[in-house]
Design a protein around this motif. Structure first.
Motif, short mmCIF file in Angstrom:
data_model
loop_
_atom_site.label_atom_id
_atom_site.label_comp_id
_atom_site.label_asym_id
_atom_site.label_seq_id
_atom_site.Cartn_x
_atom_site.Cartn_y
_atom_site.Cartn_z
N GLU A 7 19.93 -13.79 -18.29
CA GLU A 7 19.23 -13.71 -17.18
C GLU A 7 17.60 -13.93 -16.89
OE1 GLU A 7 22.69 -13.06 -15.28
OE2 GLU A 7 21.41 -11.76 -14.31
N LEU A 8 17.17 -14.35 -18.05
CA LEU A 8 15.71 -14.25 -17.85
C LEU A 8 15.12 -15.69 -17.38
CD1 LEU A 8 14.35 -12.66 -21.25
CD2 LEU A 8 13.76 -11.91 -19.05
N ALA A 9 14.25 -15.41 -16.26
CA ALA A 9 13.48 -16.51 -15.79
C ALA A 9 11.99 -16.60 -16.56
CB ALA A 9 13.38 -16.59 -14.13
N PHE A 10 11.74 -17.78 -17.24
CA PHE A 10 10.50 -17.94 -17.86
C PHE A 10 9.59 -18.69 -17.17
CE2 PHE A 10 11.66 -15.90 -21.63
CZ PHE A 10 13.25 -16.26 -21.87
N TYR A 11 8.20 -18.31 -17.02
CA TYR A 11 7.06 -19.18 -16.31
C TYR A 11 5.76 -19.43 -17.28
CZ TYR A 11 9.65 -17.25 -12.36
OH TYR A 11 10.81 -16.86 -11.52
N GLY A 12 5.28 -20.53 -17.12
CA GLY A 12 4.48 -20.64 -18.27
C GLY A 12 3.87 -22.12 -18.14
N LYS A 13 3.94 -22.78 -19.35
CA LYS A 13 3.45 -24.15 -19.36
C LYS A 13 4.58 -24.79 -19.16
CE LYS A 13 -0.48 -22.38 -20.89
NZ LYS A 13 -1.37 -22.56 -21.73
N ARG A 14 5.63 -24.51 -19.40
CA ARG A 14 6.81 -25.28 -19.29
C ARG A 14 7.19 -25.43 -17.72
NH1 ARG A 14 10.96 -26.45 -23.15
NH2 ARG A 14 13.06 -27.14 -21.93
N SER A 15 7.05 -24.38 -17.26
CA SER A 15 7.39 -24.40 -15.50
C SER A 15 6.12 -25.04 -14.78
CB SER A 15 7.61 -22.91 -15.29
OG SER A 15 6.38 -22.21 -15.14
N GLY A 16 5.33 -25.15 -15.51
CA GLY A 16 3.83 -25.94 -14.73
C GLY A 16 2.90 -24.76 -14.10
N HIS A 17 3.21 -23.56 -14.04
CA HIS A 17 2.52 -22.72 -13.56
C HIS A 17 1.27 -22.61 -14.04
CE1 HIS A 17 6.34 -21.51 -11.66
NE2 HIS A 17 5.48 -20.98 -10.82
N LEU A 18 0.94 -23.03 -15.43
CA LEU A 18 -0.43 -22.93 -16.04
C LEU A 18 -0.35 -24.15 -16.87
CD1 LEU A 18 -1.06 -19.44 -17.30
CD2 LEU A 18 -2.22 -20.46 -15.52
N THR A 19 -1.65 -24.83 -17.14
CA THR A 19 -1.63 -26.06 -17.69
C THR A 19 -2.02 -26.09 -19.31
OG1 THR A 19 -3.87 -26.48 -17.21
CG2 THR A 19 -2.27 -27.34 -15.74
N PRO A 20 -1.18 -26.76 -20.01
CA PRO A 20 -1.51 -26.76 -21.72
C PRO A 20 -2.91 -27.40 -21.78
CG PRO A 20 -0.11 -28.46 -20.98
CD PRO A 20 -0.32 -28.21 -19.76
N TYR A 21 -3.74 -27.53 -20.82
CA TYR A 21 -5.05 -28.31 -21.40
C TYR A 21 -5.90 -27.58 -20.40
CZ TYR A 21 -2.91 -30.90 -17.55
OH TYR A 21 -2.19 -31.33 -16.37
N ASN A 22 -7.36 -27.63 -20.66
CA ASN A 22 -8.15 -26.96 -19.96
C ASN A 22 -8.25 -25.60 -20.00
OD1 ASN A 22 -10.56 -28.12 -18.39
ND2 ASN A 22 -9.39 -29.08 -17.12
#
Lengths: 203, 373, 647
Positions: free
Chosen positions: C329-344
């Motif tokens: 049931e887990l929803a994941f947020y982070g780089k994959r979801s685009g909420h934070l960028t993997p650069y900068n």
């Protein structure tokens, strides 16, 4: 627990300048003094390539006892020490708010590569508009009178302490200054510091 | 005679990049962004000035021939084959030292040395070959220095670059020695004064040299080095018809090459040149031909030129004799052919018989006369 | 400001992360520290060197990071705790050694490597997340979130290193390395009793018992993985992993390193502490799976807050996959979801923005009218390009290079390298550096260009390197150029400094990290001995330098060298060598904007000591910045810049 009181928790102080103005040393003095007063501080300076002629900003976040990250949140600066006019304006653009207090050295440092510097009066007026209170302190002028632009940052340190906008007083700063500038050096730097206190009183 | 917003970028587009650069050096006179080096104009940095002297004074941008002629010669531009002339005769130096170094008659060196001596001028913008016989613009202030400049290199030397050496506020009186393109550029400068370089009105005297075409240093010199040690060469010569050679004299021998061997090193821009006799000068000087070795043909165009030649004769440092009619006729024929060939090449390049590139300000009558096949 | 080795346990000092790392290593009783300067880590080694005598530590600037880790490993082999320090690129250089020492094992004494990455590339030539290297090499990894933690972590890392017999990585980022904070000091170590000794252990019949060599390799690879599992078990109970928040949070933030405070402050700013739980991980590889798994099942949403790569994000998602169906049931947020960028670089403001989106919150940092006014006012503010210092010899060098290449006329170019002179890729160096990669790559790439003649290549090739970079990475390239007869010219910009990173000494400066005198590795003799033709020029003599460049560019031979020798301006100032000239502009002569100048000095040369007085329409000298080097006087086309010798 700190003996002096912090006007706000956490308190955000920013020093805005250009590479080579002695920004970093100034922020180190302030940070060390604040620790002596019993506060928790987080001090960050922009380092590296920006030293060579670019913008240099130091953020100091002050707390009674919580360790915070150093960088001020957008729109949350409390006091800005502007070592250079457009850098002050740049900082206000990102971190200013209607309550911010600023102390500004109105001496332009021209960007290199022939980039035009804006009209100084316009810049100064914009700064005044964006602050609750602005005090101009001609630190570079005074430093040149003393024989070397290098004293600018110590003059501004004096102005900052004299303005009583941070919970630090002269007494706390003196031994820190003495340790960094031993012997003869202390005399000239003390003179610069006192000049700053003098200037802010009449600004 | 403004050029309507043209600067170095346009110059590169219209002239240098279009194969029209003759190597006169006018563009680099007052400009820190371009230099003449090894036979080419090199752009070191990019200038953003919209209306530059470089474009104005280049002899291969639009030139109002009439306006220039009025300014420098006092008459409108006519249809004379060898240009406006008060007098044409032959001359040569009587000075042995000069004759030894001279190309033909030593007339130019003699007249300029006189002008320096008399204080008519303080310095001469001319050309001097270095040890390897590469010619560069030079500023001569004495007879000795002038002697170092005697002798032709047959190359475009960017002579006007030497102008740079004269500070902005200088009050020196100058003479300029140059080819047709160089004297045309100077005439343009007098007509439309440069903004910040030395004022060309300080130029009291212009001596033009006859020129059919010029070699390019950057291609000719590698060839020359393959032939001999250039530092050993003492003179170059292209004797007139019936000869068809390029002669290189060294202290020990003479190498004689067929002109065909030299053709690859001719500046292609020369095919568009109409001015064989340097029409915008006070005096124009060339070789008197193979029938009169050691003599110059001299065309006097202005009062200034006439006065100086008279003075030289009076002082006995120069002797003159009339130019035979057949010789003058021959000169005119060659000069006219030059103009016609140039106009043909120009209209081929532009593809439009009414677009004559840099040649402007001429009346229809004059153009037709000069273009007639 | 006092010595880093002050004996005041319990006292509070204002230390930056780098200094705290140094203190932590000192408290752990290291005997050897080895590094190569690299921002943002350059301060660690000199801080240790400052206390080297006092604490009996050998602190050295090694010629590169691979050698530095080899030096540190030898200490460990001989029973002495050691520290090596590097920036993210250093890890690339040291990796070949680490992968091998992981097979052989370290010695009895622990070895720690402190790496600091540079998100946003503020002081780097690239952006790179070094954590994946430690995973790739199979080493335990910890991430510090504050100066205090950096000190404590480094100290603890030695215990872990000795428990599992592996090099342990402690990772920071620029913000950690350079942020100063309160650090409570610990006890200094006891005096070292045992002498250093290398126990050469080799058991022919039981190779696994051998130390410091490995083979057969798969036999050694297995124990390496077992060591990692041992580390994982230790990490499960580490106090550097902490949870703050409600028992069953609506959203769980999993964060590490410098992002910890961004997360806590974002939650505070949005006042959602009752809804959001924060799991701060200090040990991020191997992942303490039992610990993390427990928190995964307490929530429905997981938000990963970390710098650059989704490193923890991926490890946790792997874990979540292995825990299916419990975690379905887990929803994941982070780089994959685009909420934070993997650069900068990340920041509190960026985390606030992401949380607003995930939870549908509102947040107004400041009054809207003020916001508008501030945006308007900022339009006045000019861009402040980076530049070389006033008086920098590189400015003169690249001016000569620019002119020589143009005069030569064959479309020559320069391969750039890392240092202050990297700025030559842009305006300050007149756009001369046309390639820019790793340390030493300038000469390396030039080698390649110099051997393309058979394909019709006819452009002259130059490569630049600094003096420090030369000793660090360019030697093999120069040897290659001579040996393989590659047609290029190497310019060594010898300004007697490792300037960009803060003036650390190097093999050519005659000084050690501790300030003691050191033998000078003679650059000229070294180049000649490998068979290269060498010339020496003073870049401020523009005519001679340009002439020499033209000559060298026109040769057809193997690699050759021009040493551009002139002291760095900041070194001159530090050594209190008096300035050579005072400068001023004669406004009467200055042509400024008009034809014949077009502001050549301020617009193109661009020295910070020059400024444009727009009122007067003339150039002027900025007294506060001009150092009197005199270069601009040679550039001015009308001699309007006057240079007077200082008596």
């Amino acid at each position: 627990m700190a003996a002096k009181t912090l006007p706000k928790e956490p308190f955000n102080f920013i020093v805005a300048g250009v590479g080579g103005q002695g920004n970093v040393l100034l922020s180190a003095f302030v940070g060390t003094a604040l620790i002596k007063e019993g506060f928790m501080v987080s001090v960050a300076d922009t380092f590296g390539v920006s030293q060579r002629g670019g913008s240099v900003t130091s953020h100091i976040k002050i707390s009674k006892e919580t360790p915070y990250s150093s960088v001020t949140l957008k729109g949350k600066a409390d006091v800005i020490l502007g070592m250079e006019p457009v850098e002050t304006l740049r900082t206000l653009g990102e971190f200013g708010n209607p309550q911010v207090i600023s102390i500004v050295n109105p001496r332009p440092v021209h960007p290199s590569g022939g980039v035009a510097y804006p009209d100084l009066e316009e810049v100064k007026q914009a700064i005044v508009r964006l602050c609750a209170q602005t005090k101009f302190v001609n630190a570079t002028e005074e430093a040149l009178k003393m024989g070397n632009p290098i004293y600018t940052n110590i003059i501004l340190l004096g102005a900052l302490i004299g303005a009583s906008v941070l919970p630090v007083d002269k007494e706390t700063v003196m031994p820190i200054l003495e340790e960094r500038f031993p012997g003869e050096l202390f005399d000239i730097n003390l003179k610069a510091f006192n000049k700053g206190m003098e200037l802010i009183a009449s600004a | 005679m403004s050029s309507n917003g043209r600067g170095s970028r346009k110059l590169i587009e219209d002239v240098i990049g279009a194969g029209l650069c003759t190597g006169c050096g006018a563009c680099v006179t007052g400009c820190p962004y371009m230099v003449a080096y090894e036979g080419r104009i090199v752009v070191l940095d990019k200038c953003t000035v919209e209306d530059g002297d470089c474009y104005k004074h280049c002899p291969r941008t639009q030139t109002d021939m009439n306006a220039v002629s009025e300014k420098v010669l006092g008459v409108p531009y006519g249809a004379e084959e060898v240009g406006h002339a008060l007098k044409i005769h032959m001359a040569r130096s009587t000075d042995d030292q000069i004759k030894q170094k001279a190309q033909d008659g030593g007339t130019v060196t003699t007249l300029l040395a006189l002008a320096l001596d008399e204080g008519i001028i303080d310095a001469v913008v001319c050309t001097r070959m270095d040890e390897d016989k590469v010619p560069h613009g030079y500023l001569a202030r004495s007879r000795d220095e002038l002697l170092q400049c005697a002798g032709s290199s047959y190359e475009a030397s960017f002579a006007l670059e030497a102008y740079r050496k004269i500070p902005h506020e200088s009050t020196d009186k100058l003479a300029v020695v140059g080819l047709g393109c160089e004297t045309e550029a100077l005439a343009k400068m007098k007509t439309d004064l440069p903004i910040n370089s030395v004022n060309p009105d300080h130029v009291q005297l212009t001596v033009g040299l006859f020129c059919g075409w010029a070699l390019r240093s950057n291609t000719f010199h590698p060839f020359l080095r393959g032939l001999c040690d250039p530092s050993q060469a003492v003179k170059f010569d292209i004797p007139h018809t019936p000869h068809y050679t390029f002669d290189v004299y060294t202290s020990s021998e003479t190498k004689s090459l067929s002109l065909d061997e030299i053709r690859p090193y001719i500046n292609p821009a020369c095919q568009y040149c109409w001015d064989m006799t340097a029409e915008f000068s006070d005096i124009s000087v060339g070789s008197a031909g193979s029938k009169f070795p050691g003599w110059n043909t001299v065309i006097i165009r202005t009062g200034t030129g006439a006065k100086l030649v008279e003075l030289a004769e009076k002082k006995g440092i120069m002797e003159t004799q009339p130019l035979p009619e057949w010789r003058l006729s021959h000169l005119k024929t060659v000069a006219l052919n030059r103009k016609r060939t140039a106009f043909k090449n120009i209209t081929e390049k532009t593809g439009d018989k009414n677009d004559l590139l840099y040649v402007g300000g001429l009346s229809e009558g004059v153009i037709d006369k000069l273009r007639e096949d | 400001m006092a010595s880093i080795a002050m004996d005041k346990p319990g006292a509070t000092a204002l230390l930056m992360g780098n200094e705290a790392v140094a203190r932590g290593a000192i408290e752990a009783g290291i005997g050897v520290a080895a590094a190569y300067p690299g921002s943002p880590t350059s301060e660690v080694l000199p801080t240790i060197a400052g206390a080297a005598e006092e604490m009996n530590i050998h602190a050295e600037w090694s010629s590169n990071e691979k050698v530095a880790t080899e030096v540190a490993a030898a200490a460990s082999f001989a029973g002495i705790r050691s520290l090596s320090i590097m920036k993210q690129n250093g890890a690339n250089v040291a990796a070949d050694f680490i992968v091998n020492v992981n097979m052989t094992g370290i010695g009895e004494a622990g070895m720690v490597i402190f790496i600091s990455d540079d998100p946003g590339g503020m002081t780097s030539n690239n952006e790179e997340d070094s954590r994946t290297i430690t995973k790739w090499l199979d080493n335990p990894l910890m991430e510090a979130s504050s100066a205090q933690e950096a000190k404590d972590m480094v100290k603890w890392a030695y215990e872990v290193s000795e428990a599992v017999n592996l090099v342990v990585f402690v990772r920071g980022v620029t913000r950690l390395s350079y942020t100063k904070g309160n650090v409570i000091l610990g006890e200094l170590p006891e005096k070292r009793e045992k002498k250093a000794y290398f126990p050469a252990i080799w058991d022919m019949y039981n190779p696994v018992k051998s130390k410091f060599t490995s083979g057969p390799f798969p036999v050694f690879h297995k124990p390496l993985h077992e060591k990692l599992e041992k580390a994982r078990a230790i990490f499960e109970t580490s106090t550097f992993n902490r949870y703050m928040g409600p028992e069953n949070p609506e959203l769980l933030i999993i964060t590490c390193g410098a992002c910890t405070s961004y997360s806590t402050e974002a939650v505070e700013a949005l006042d959602v502490g009752h809804r959001i739980g924060i799991l701060k991980l200090g040990t991020t590889w191997p992942l303490p799976e039992k610990l993390v798994g427990k928190y995964l099942t307490s929530t429905k949403k997981v938000f990963f807050v970390e710098e650059m790569d989704p490193f923890v994000e991926r490890s946790v998602m792997e874990l979540a996959a292995s825990m299916l169906p419990e975690t379905s049931e887990l929803a994941f947020y982070g780089k994959r979801s685009g909420h934070l960028t993997p650069y900068n670089e990340q920041s509190t403001d960026l985390v606030i923005e992401a949380l607003r989106d995930i939870l549908g919150l509102s947040y107004q940092p400041r009054d809207l009218n003020y916001e508008k006014e501030a945006e308007e006012a900022v339009k006045l503010v000019p861009h402040r390009p980076i530049n070389m210092c006033a008086g920098c010899p590189h400015r003169a060098t690249f001016w000569a290079i620019k002119n020589a290449i143009k005069l030569d006329g064959r479309n020559g170019f320069t391969c750039g390298d890392i240092g202050c002179y990297s700025m030559a890729f842009a305006g300050p160096g007149f756009f001369q550096a046309r390639t820019m990669h790793a340390m030493g790559s300038g000469a390396g790439v030039a080698n390649g260009f110099g051997n393309l003649k058979q394909f019709g290549f006819d452009q002259p090739v130059l490569a630049v390197t600094g003096d420090s970079t030369f000793y660090h990475a360019v030697l093999p390239a120069l040897v290659n150029g001579v040996y393989n007869k590659s047609n290029f010219t190497l310019l060594i910009l010898d300004n007697s400094a490792t300037a960009m990173t803060g003036f650390q000494p190097h093999p050519g400066t005659g000084e050690l990290a501790t300030g003691e005198p050191a033998p000078v590795v003679d650059m000229e003799a070294l180049c000649r001995s490998v068979g290269a033709e060498v010339r020496v020029c003073d870049p401020f003599d523009l005519e001679d330098t340009t002439k020499t460049l033209l000559e060298m560019m026109r040769k057809e031979s193997g690699a050759r060298v021009i040493i551009m020798r002139r002291m760095c301006e900041l070194v001159r100032a530090k050594r209190k060598i008096p300035r050579p000239y005072t400068m001023h502009v004669d406004p009467g002569k200055c042509l400024g904007d008009s034809c014949g100048c077009d502001r050549l000095c301020t617009r193109i040369l661009g020295c910070p000591g020059l400024m444009w007085d727009s009122e007067a329409g003339k150039a002027a000298i900025d007294e506060a910045l001009c150092v009197g080097c005199g270069l601009c006087a040679d550039i001015c086309p009308v001699g309007a810049i006057i240079r007077e010798e200082v008596s």
